[in-house]
Design a protein around this motif. Structure first.
Motif, mmCIF file in Angstrom:
data_model
loop_
_atom_site.group_PDB
_atom_site.id
_atom_site.type_symbol
_atom_site.label_atom_id
_atom_site.label_comp_id
_atom_site.label_asym_id
_atom_site.label_seq_id
_atom_site.Cartn_x
_atom_site.Cartn_y
_atom_site.Cartn_z
ATOM 1 N N UNK A 98 -44.421 -33.238 -32.966
ATOM 2 C CA UNK A 98 -43.538 -34.304 -32.481
ATOM 3 C C UNK A 98 -42.482 -34.531 -33.552
ATOM 4 N N UNK A 99 -41.428 -35.249 -33.181
ATOM 5 C CA UNK A 99 -40.375 -35.542 -34.141
ATOM 6 C C UNK A 99 -39.725 -36.869 -33.786
ATOM 7 N N UNK A 100 -39.480 -37.656 -34.797
ATOM 8 C CA UNK A 100 -38.848 -38.961 -34.585
ATOM 9 C C UNK A 100 -37.404 -38.822 -34.109
ATOM 10 N N UNK A 101 -36.795 -37.660 -34.277
ATOM 11 C CA UNK A 101 -35.413 -37.437 -33.834
ATOM 12 C C UNK A 101 -35.336 -36.783 -32.450
ATOM 13 N N UNK A 102 -36.474 -36.364 -31.903
ATOM 14 C CA UNK A 102 -36.482 -35.624 -30.637
ATOM 15 C C UNK A 102 -36.442 -36.558 -29.436
ATOM 16 N N UNK A 103 -35.663 -36.151 -28.449
ATOM 17 C CA UNK A 103 -35.573 -36.870 -27.183
ATOM 18 C C UNK A 103 -35.722 -35.843 -26.059
ATOM 19 N N UNK A 104 -36.764 -35.969 -25.252
ATOM 20 C CA UNK A 104 -36.973 -35.045 -24.134
ATOM 21 C C UNK A 104 -36.070 -35.433 -22.964
ATOM 22 N N UNK A 105 -35.686 -34.430 -22.172
ATOM 23 C CA UNK A 105 -34.919 -34.662 -20.956
ATOM 24 C C UNK A 105 -35.352 -33.621 -19.928
ATOM 25 N N UNK A 106 -35.026 -33.860 -18.682
ATOM 26 C CA UNK A 106 -35.397 -32.939 -17.603
ATOM 27 C C UNK A 106 -34.162 -32.453 -16.858
ATOM 28 N N UNK A 107 -34.210 -31.178 -16.478
ATOM 29 C CA UNK A 107 -33.201 -30.561 -15.616
ATOM 30 C C UNK A 107 -33.986 -29.786 -14.573
ATOM 31 N N UNK A 108 -33.873 -30.190 -13.328
ATOM 32 C CA UNK A 108 -34.509 -29.465 -12.222
ATOM 33 C C UNK A 108 -35.965 -29.127 -12.529
ATOM 34 N N UNK A 109 -36.734 -30.104 -12.871
ATOM 35 C CA UNK A 109 -38.169 -29.990 -13.147
ATOM 36 C C UNK A 109 -38.503 -29.179 -14.386
ATOM 37 N N UNK A 110 -37.539 -28.911 -15.224
ATOM 38 C CA UNK A 110 -37.775 -28.242 -16.502
ATOM 39 C C UNK A 110 -37.435 -29.231 -17.608
ATOM 40 N N UNK A 111 -38.133 -29.085 -18.720
ATOM 41 C CA UNK A 111 -37.904 -29.993 -19.837
ATOM 42 C C UNK A 111 -37.083 -29.313 -20.921
ATOM 43 N N UNK A 112 -36.342 -30.125 -21.630
ATOM 44 C CA UNK A 112 -35.608 -29.695 -22.812
ATOM 45 C C UNK A 112 -35.774 -30.769 -23.861
ATOM 46 N N UNK A 113 -35.320 -30.472 -25.076
ATOM 47 C CA UNK A 113 -35.414 -31.444 -26.162
ATOM 48 C C UNK A 113 -34.075 -31.507 -26.872
ATOM 49 N N UNK A 114 -33.583 -32.715 -27.029
ATOM 50 C CA UNK A 114 -32.314 -33.008 -27.690
ATOM 51 C C UNK A 114 -32.628 -33.589 -29.067
ATOM 52 N N UNK A 115 -31.848 -33.218 -30.075
ATOM 53 C CA UNK A 115 -32.006 -33.790 -31.415
ATOM 54 C C UNK A 115 -31.086 -34.993 -31.549
ATOM 55 N N UNK A 116 -31.602 -36.066 -32.093
ATOM 56 C CA UNK A 116 -30.844 -37.302 -32.213
ATOM 57 C C UNK A 116 -29.925 -37.386 -33.417
ATOM 58 N N UNK A 117 -29.886 -36.352 -34.259
ATOM 59 C CA UNK A 117 -29.108 -36.441 -35.488
ATOM 60 C C UNK A 117 -28.520 -35.083 -35.872
ATOM 61 N N UNK A 118 -27.224 -35.063 -36.167
ATOM 62 C CA UNK A 118 -26.590 -33.826 -36.649
ATOM 63 C C UNK A 118 -27.239 -33.360 -37.945
#
Length: 155
Positions: free
Chosen positions: A30-50
């Motif tokens: 897990x990561x405190x900077x990670x944000x999960x999102x969904x696209x068409x029933x698939x998951x991805x992970x976005x980083x909250x910090x450059x």
């Protein structure tokens, strides 16, 4: 949604991807900077910090250069197959955890990737000063979780 459309949409939505997405999506870290999102029933992970993304990418690049023998690969530009990418990501994080606390066993799950990396930088001064021989042991030892197939799989 076909794979090409998914990749285009993924890149458009997720400009700052998480370098540890595979590990996060398999619930091995897990990561405190990670944000999960969904696209068409698939998951991805976005980083909250450059800054966090840059540090994670730099670490993975360093680990990949150091782990060429353990991964049995010598082309640093070529994409790694999923199993080898997981060995690099999760084995590398476990190796860093062991380097930070040699008395403790390698953790089964990494609680916070960002926190672990910052602790390693604080302890060793820079990513380049990490104890790579110790980390490589964990990369070499990492084995992916096996998926159970069918209803007759052992429980």
């Amino acid at each position: 949604m076909d794979n090409d459309a998914f990749r285009r949409t993924y890149r458009a939505i997720n400009e700052r991807y998480c370098a540890y997405e595979k590990g996060i999506l398999t619930n091995q870290c897990r990561c405190s900077e990670a944000e999960k999102f969904c696209i068409a029933e698939r998951e991805g992970v976005h980083c909250g910090s450059d800054e966090a993304q840059e540090t994670c990418i730099a670490l993975l690049d360093l680990l990949r250069r150091q782990a060429r023998f353990a991964l049995k690969t010598d082309d640093p530009q070529r994409a790694l197959p999923h199993a080898k990418a997981m060995r690099l990501q999760i084995g590398g994080l476990r190796g860093i955890a062991v380097a930070l606390d040699p008395e403790a066993p390698a953790p089964a799950e990494i609680a916070d990737v960002r926190e672990l990396i910052l602790a390693a930088i604080a302890r060793f001064g820079a990513l380049e000063h990490l104890p790579f021989p110790q980390i490589m042991q964990q990369i070499a030892a990492y084995r992916a979780l096996r998926r159970r197939r069918g209803s007759n799989a052992p429980k």
